[in-house]
Scaffold this motif. Structure first.
Motif, mmCIF file in Angstrom:
data_model
loop_
_atom_site.group_PDB
_atom_site.id
_atom_site.type_symbol
_atom_site.label_atom_id
_atom_site.label_comp_id
_atom_site.label_asym_id
_atom_site.label_seq_id
_atom_site.Cartn_x
_atom_site.Cartn_y
_atom_site.Cartn_z
ATOM 1 N N MET A 110 -0.636 1.471 9.065
ATOM 2 C CA MET A 110 -1.416 2.308 8.035
ATOM 3 C C MET A 110 -2.456 2.830 8.630
ATOM 4 O O MET A 110 -2.972 3.843 8.627
ATOM 5 C CB MET A 110 -1.605 1.732 6.765
ATOM 6 C CG MET A 110 -0.258 1.398 5.840
ATOM 7 S SD MET A 110 0.458 3.078 4.997
ATOM 8 C CE MET A 110 1.750 2.513 4.450
ATOM 9 N N ILE A 133 1.462 9.113 6.748
ATOM 10 C CA ILE A 133 1.851 7.654 6.504
ATOM 11 C C ILE A 133 3.455 7.368 5.981
ATOM 12 O O ILE A 133 3.796 6.395 5.636
ATOM 13 C CB ILE A 133 0.898 6.850 5.440
ATOM 14 C CG1 ILE A 133 0.795 7.746 4.018
ATOM 15 C CG2 ILE A 133 -0.290 6.843 5.999
ATOM 16 C CD1 ILE A 133 0.261 6.772 2.874
ATOM 17 N N ASN A 136 5.402 4.696 7.457
ATOM 18 C CA ASN A 136 5.060 3.163 7.086
ATOM 19 C C ASN A 136 5.381 2.961 5.543
ATOM 20 O O ASN A 136 4.907 3.738 4.701
ATOM 21 C CB ASN A 136 3.410 3.358 7.440
ATOM 22 C CG ASN A 136 3.059 3.561 8.905
ATOM 23 O OD1 ASN A 136 3.122 4.807 9.159
ATOM 24 N ND2 ASN A 136 2.523 2.757 9.592
ATOM 25 N N CYS A 138 4.878 0.393 2.346
ATOM 26 C CA CYS A 138 4.040 -0.677 1.997
ATOM 27 C C CYS A 138 5.189 -1.151 0.554
ATOM 28 O O CYS A 138 5.304 -0.242 -0.002
ATOM 29 C CB CYS A 138 2.640 -0.149 1.598
ATOM 30 S SG CYS A 138 1.697 -1.480 0.783
ATOM 31 N N TYR A 143 1.025 2.923 -2.729
ATOM 32 C CA TYR A 143 0.326 4.096 -1.900
ATOM 33 C C TYR A 143 -0.688 4.875 -2.635
ATOM 34 O O TYR A 143 -1.435 5.359 -1.726
ATOM 35 C CB TYR A 143 1.485 5.209 -1.633
ATOM 36 C CG TYR A 143 2.544 4.597 -0.802
ATOM 37 C CD1 TYR A 143 2.711 4.351 0.513
ATOM 38 C CD2 TYR A 143 3.865 4.026 -1.464
ATOM 39 C CE1 TYR A 143 3.630 3.525 1.482
ATOM 40 C CE2 TYR A 143 4.676 3.426 -0.683
ATOM 41 C CZ TYR A 143 4.701 3.505 0.806
ATOM 42 O OH TYR A 143 5.922 3.093 1.285
#
Length: 170
Positions: A110, A133, A136, A138, A143
């Protein structure tokens, strides 16, 4: 059977020579040959972004590139982010301040995706940040805090006149 190839890689500003199988990924080379463990192995299919590094300033999935493809290119890993050992750069500090991380597994990717974005766009919109992002994943934060962290880092970088990515890494 393929023969190992000698490859010269410029990693974090240093020229490093490695002898690797031609099909060895950049991810495995960074972790196993150069002992740069900050680049994480996630899905190893280019989907999760845990292995993100900068190649010539662009965020790329190191699990999708062969190390030999990167000869002559500037590779930056998360280890190059800190100004000095034990310190954090503006982007890393912004992630901490906004609680933009939890388990931390996705954080190096990130941060490097944010660096690439902020090197191109000093005042990104939330949509720009989401796009940067989007590769990517998570699974912890949701976020919102990551977007807030990148927004805060952009503001701090504009006010400090510090480049998101040093000139030598572009």
């Amino acid at each position: 059977m393929t023969r190992p190839m000698k490859t010269d890689l410029k990693v974090n500003g240093e020229l490093r020579s490695v002898t690797v199988e031609p099909r060895m990924t950049l991810l495995d080379t960074l972790r196993d040959e150069l002992n740069l463990k900050g680049t994480h192995a996630g899905c190893e299919h280019g989907v999760c972004g845990a292995c993100t590094v900068l190649v010539d300033g662009d965020a790329v999935r190191s699990c999708l590139m062969f190390a030999v493809q990167c000869e002559g290119m500037e590779i930056s890993t998360i280890e190059s982010s800190a100004p000095t050992e034990g310190e954090m750069d503006i982007i890393q500090d912004s992630f901490c301040e906004t609680h933009g991380l939890q388990c931390g597994y996705c954080t190096p990717g990130m941060v490097l995706a944010a660096k690439s974005l902020l090197a191109r766009e000093a005042d990104p919109t939330d949509e720009d940040i989401r796009e940067a992002i989007s590769g990517n994943i998570c699974r912890c934060t949701g976020y919102g805090q990551i977007i807030e962290a990148i927004r805060l880092a952009a503001k701090r970088l504009r006010e400090s006149n510090i480049a998101a990515v040093p000139e030598a890494s572009r």
